[in-house]
Design a protein around this motif. Structure first.
Motif, PDB file in Angstrom:
ATOM      1  N   PHE A 181       0.823  -1.199   0.000  1.00  0.00           N
ATOM      2  CA  PHE A 181       0.000   0.000   0.000  1.00  0.00           C
ATOM      3  C   PHE A 181       0.856   1.248   0.000  1.00  0.00           C
ATOM      4  CE2 PHE A 181       0.544  -1.809   4.184  1.00  0.00           C
ATOM      5  CZ  PHE A 181       1.082  -0.766   4.911  1.00  0.00           C
ATOM      6  N   GLU A 182       0.256   2.331  -0.450  1.00  0.00           N
ATOM      7  CA  GLU A 182       0.867   3.662  -0.409  1.00  0.00           C
ATOM      8  C   GLU A 182       0.138   4.441   0.682  1.00  0.00           C
ATOM      9  OE1 GLU A 182       3.199   5.069  -2.651  1.00  0.00           O
ATOM     10  OE2 GLU A 182       3.488   3.117  -3.606  1.00  0.00           O
ATOM     11  N   GLY A 183       0.858   5.220   1.463  1.00  0.00           N
ATOM     12  CA  GLY A 183       0.216   5.999   2.520  1.00  0.00           C
ATOM     13  C   GLY A 183      -0.267   5.098   3.646  1.00  0.00           C
ATOM     14  N   PHE A 184      -1.451   5.404   4.180  1.00  0.00           N
ATOM     15  CA  PHE A 184      -1.990   4.623   5.279  1.00  0.00           C
ATOM     16  C   PHE A 184      -2.560   3.301   4.777  1.00  0.00           C
ATOM     17  CE2 PHE A 184      -2.213   8.901   7.136  1.00  0.00           C
ATOM     18  CZ  PHE A 184      -1.564   8.653   8.343  1.00  0.00           C
ATOM     19  N   PRO A 185      -2.350   2.219   5.513  1.00  0.00           N
ATOM     20  CA  PRO A 185      -2.910   0.923   5.099  1.00  0.00           C
ATOM     21  C   PRO A 185      -4.429   0.906   5.261  1.00  0.00           C
ATOM     22  CG  PRO A 185      -1.855   0.724   7.237  1.00  0.00           C
ATOM     23  CD  PRO A 185      -1.564   2.103   6.733  1.00  0.00           C
ATOM     24  N   LYS A 186      -5.075   0.079   4.444  1.00  0.00           N
ATOM     25  CA  LYS A 186      -6.524  -0.118   4.518  1.00  0.00           C
ATOM     26  C   LYS A 186      -6.790  -1.564   4.936  1.00  0.00           C
ATOM     27  CE  LYS A 186      -6.824   0.953   0.113  1.00  0.00           C
ATOM     28  NZ  LYS A 186      -5.439   1.146  -0.133  1.00  0.00           N
ATOM     29  N   ASP A 187      -7.966  -1.814   5.462  1.00  0.00           N
ATOM     30  CA  ASP A 187      -8.331  -3.174   5.851  1.00  0.00           C
ATOM     31  C   ASP A 187      -8.173  -4.147   4.687  1.00  0.00           C
ATOM     32  OD1 ASP A 187      -8.930  -2.266   8.381  1.00  0.00           O
ATOM     33  OD2 ASP A 187     -11.113  -2.310   8.098  1.00  0.00           O
ATOM     34  N   SER A 188      -8.449  -3.673   3.471  1.00  0.00           N
ATOM     35  CA  SER A 188      -8.388  -4.549   2.301  1.00  0.00           C
ATOM     36  C   SER A 188      -6.959  -4.946   1.931  1.00  0.00           C
ATOM     37  CB  SER A 188      -9.069  -3.881   1.103  1.00  0.00           C
ATOM     38  OG  SER A 188      -8.420  -2.661   0.788  1.00  0.00           O
ATOM     39  N   ASP A 189      -5.951  -4.323   2.541  1.00  0.00           N
ATOM     40  CA  ASP A 189      -4.550  -4.661   2.274  1.00  0.00           C
ATOM     41  C   ASP A 189      -4.107  -5.898   3.057  1.00  0.00           C
ATOM     42  OD1 ASP A 189      -4.276  -2.419   0.613  1.00  0.00           O
ATOM     43  OD2 ASP A 189      -3.758  -1.136   2.315  1.00  0.00           O
ATOM     44  N   PHE A 190      -4.964  -6.376   3.964  1.00  0.00           N
ATOM     45  CA  PHE A 190      -4.627  -7.506   4.820  1.00  0.00           C
ATOM     46  C   PHE A 190      -5.765  -8.514   4.839  1.00  0.00           C
ATOM     47  CE2 PHE A 190      -2.614  -3.684   6.382  1.00  0.00           C
ATOM     48  CZ  PHE A 190      -1.295  -4.069   6.478  1.00  0.00           C
ATOM     49  N   GLU A 191      -5.430  -9.752   5.171  1.00  0.00           N
ATOM     50  CA  GLU A 191      -6.433 -10.811   5.302  1.00  0.00           C
ATOM     51  C   GLU A 191      -6.121 -11.592   6.574  1.00  0.00           C
ATOM     52  OE1 GLU A 191      -7.900 -14.861   3.002  1.00  0.00           O
ATOM     53  OE2 GLU A 191      -6.360 -13.595   2.111  1.00  0.00           O
ATOM     54  N   LEU A 192      -7.153 -11.886   7.345  1.00  0.00           N
ATOM     55  CA  LEU A 192      -6.986 -12.683   8.551  1.00  0.00           C
ATOM     56  C   LEU A 192      -7.305 -14.133   8.209  1.00  0.00           C
ATOM     57  CD1 LEU A 192      -6.403 -12.801  11.579  1.00  0.00           C
ATOM     58  CD2 LEU A 192      -8.835 -12.386  11.974  1.00  0.00           C
ATOM     59  N   LYS A 193      -6.326 -15.012   8.367  1.00  0.00           N
ATOM     60  CA  LYS A 193      -6.514 -16.431   8.083  1.00  0.00           C
ATOM     61  C   LYS A 193      -6.447 -17.216   9.390  1.00  0.00           C
ATOM     62  CE  LYS A 193      -4.829 -16.754   3.374  1.00  0.00           C
ATOM     63  NZ  LYS A 193      -3.969 -17.491   2.462  1.00  0.00           N
ATOM     64  N   VAL A 194      -7.133 -18.335   9.419  1.00  0.00           N
ATOM     65  CA  VAL A 194      -7.101 -19.230  10.572  1.00  0.00           C
ATOM     66  C   VAL A 194      -6.386 -20.506  10.132  1.00  0.00           C
ATOM     67  CG1 VAL A 194      -8.482 -20.537  12.213  1.00  0.00           C
ATOM     68  CG2 VAL A 194      -9.230 -18.267  11.499  1.00  0.00           C
ATOM     69  N   GLU A 195      -5.375 -20.895  10.908  1.00  0.00           N
ATOM     70  CA  GLU A 195      -4.592 -22.091  10.582  1.00  0.00           C
ATOM     71  C   GLU A 195      -4.658 -23.078  11.740  1.00  0.00           C
ATOM     72  OE1 GLU A 195      -0.583 -20.844   9.891  1.00  0.00           O
ATOM     73  OE2 GLU A 195      -1.049 -19.914   7.970  1.00  0.00           O
ATOM     74  N   GLU A 196      -4.638 -24.366  11.416  1.00  0.00           N
ATOM     75  CA  GLU A 196      -4.556 -25.408  12.426  1.00  0.00           C
ATOM     76  C   GLU A 196      -3.094 -25.618  12.784  1.00  0.00           C
ATOM     77  OE1 GLU A 196      -7.059 -27.248  13.839  1.00  0.00           O
ATOM     78  OE2 GLU A 196      -8.562 -26.083  12.766  1.00  0.00           O
ATOM     79  N   LEU A 197      -2.778 -25.625  14.067  1.00  0.00           N
ATOM     80  CA  LEU A 197      -1.409 -25.858  14.517  1.00  0.00           C
ATOM     81  C   LEU A 197      -1.229 -27.323  14.897  1.00  0.00           C
ATOM     82  CD1 LEU A 197      -0.792 -22.777  16.840  1.00  0.00           C
ATOM     83  CD2 LEU A 197      -0.116 -23.071  14.463  1.00  0.00           C
ATOM     84  N   PRO A 198      -0.086 -27.893  14.589  1.00  0.00           N
ATOM     85  CA  PRO A 198       0.167 -29.271  15.017  1.00  0.00           C
ATOM     86  C   PRO A 198       0.404 -29.319  16.525  1.00  0.00           C
ATOM     87  CG  PRO A 198       2.112 -28.346  13.982  1.00  0.00           C
ATOM     88  CD  PRO A 198       1.019 -27.322  13.834  1.00  0.00           C
ATOM     89  N   GLU A 199       0.255 -30.491  17.105  1.00  0.00           N
ATOM     90  CA  GLU A 199       0.557 -30.668  18.521  1.00  0.00           C
ATOM     91  C   GLU A 199       2.040 -30.375  18.751  1.00  0.00           C
ATOM     92  OE1 GLU A 199      -1.478 -31.440  21.095  1.00  0.00           O
ATOM     93  OE2 GLU A 199      -3.155 -31.276  19.702  1.00  0.00           O
ATOM     94  N   PRO A 200       2.388 -29.719  19.879  1.00  0.00           N
ATOM     95  CA  PRO A 200       3.806 -29.464  20.157  1.00  0.00           C
ATOM     96  C   PRO A 200       4.587 -30.775  20.266  1.00  0.00           C
ATOM     97  CG  PRO A 200       2.403 -28.199  21.635  1.00  0.00           C
ATOM     98  CD  PRO A 200       1.513 -29.146  20.894  1.00  0.00           C
ATOM     99  N   LYS A 201       5.781 -30.777  19.731  1.00  0.00           N
ATOM    100  CA  LYS A 201       6.666 -31.937  19.800  1.00  0.00           C
ATOM    101  C   LYS A 201       7.454 -31.891  21.102  1.00  0.00           C
ATOM    102  CE  LYS A 201       7.097 -32.011  14.827  1.00  0.00           C
ATOM    103  NZ  LYS A 201       7.905 -31.635  13.694  1.00  0.00           N
ATOM    104  N   HIS A 202       8.196 -32.941  21.372  1.00  0.00           N
ATOM    105  CA  HIS A 202       9.011 -33.010  22.578  1.00  0.00           C
ATOM    106  C   HIS A 202       9.952 -31.815  22.652  1.00  0.00           C
ATOM    107  CE1 HIS A 202      11.093 -34.776  25.944  1.00  0.00           C
ATOM    108  NE2 HIS A 202      12.242 -34.539  25.335  1.00  0.00           N
TER     109      HIS A 202
END
Length: 68
Positions: A13-34
């Motif tokens: 973006f140029e100048g101030f960012p707009k909401d449309s410049d970003f996207e919120l995604k949801v990701e599944e995280l794997p179980e923590p390893k040892h």
């Protein structure tokens, strides 16, 4: 399974960012390893220069956080 929310830069973006410049995604995280831990972010700090200088479209926003 734990879900994480990730902000993605969709368009530079140029100048101030707009909401449309970003996207919120949801990701599944794997179980923590040892030896790994799963933390919950409480506060996030994202510096504006990151999206203007260092990021490419499609990259996740990276910043500093306080977690518990």
């Amino acid at each position: 399974m734990v879900q994480a929310k990730v902000w993605i830069l969709t368009k530079h973006f140029e100048g101030f960012p707009k909401d449309s410049d970003f996207e919120l995604k949801v990701e599944e995280l794997p179980e923590p390893k040892h030896g790994e831990v799963l933390l919950e972010a409480v506060f996030l700090s994202v510096d504006p220069y990151m999206s203007r200088v260092r990021m490419k479209e499609g990259d996740a926003m990276i910043g500093t956080q306080v977690a518990k």
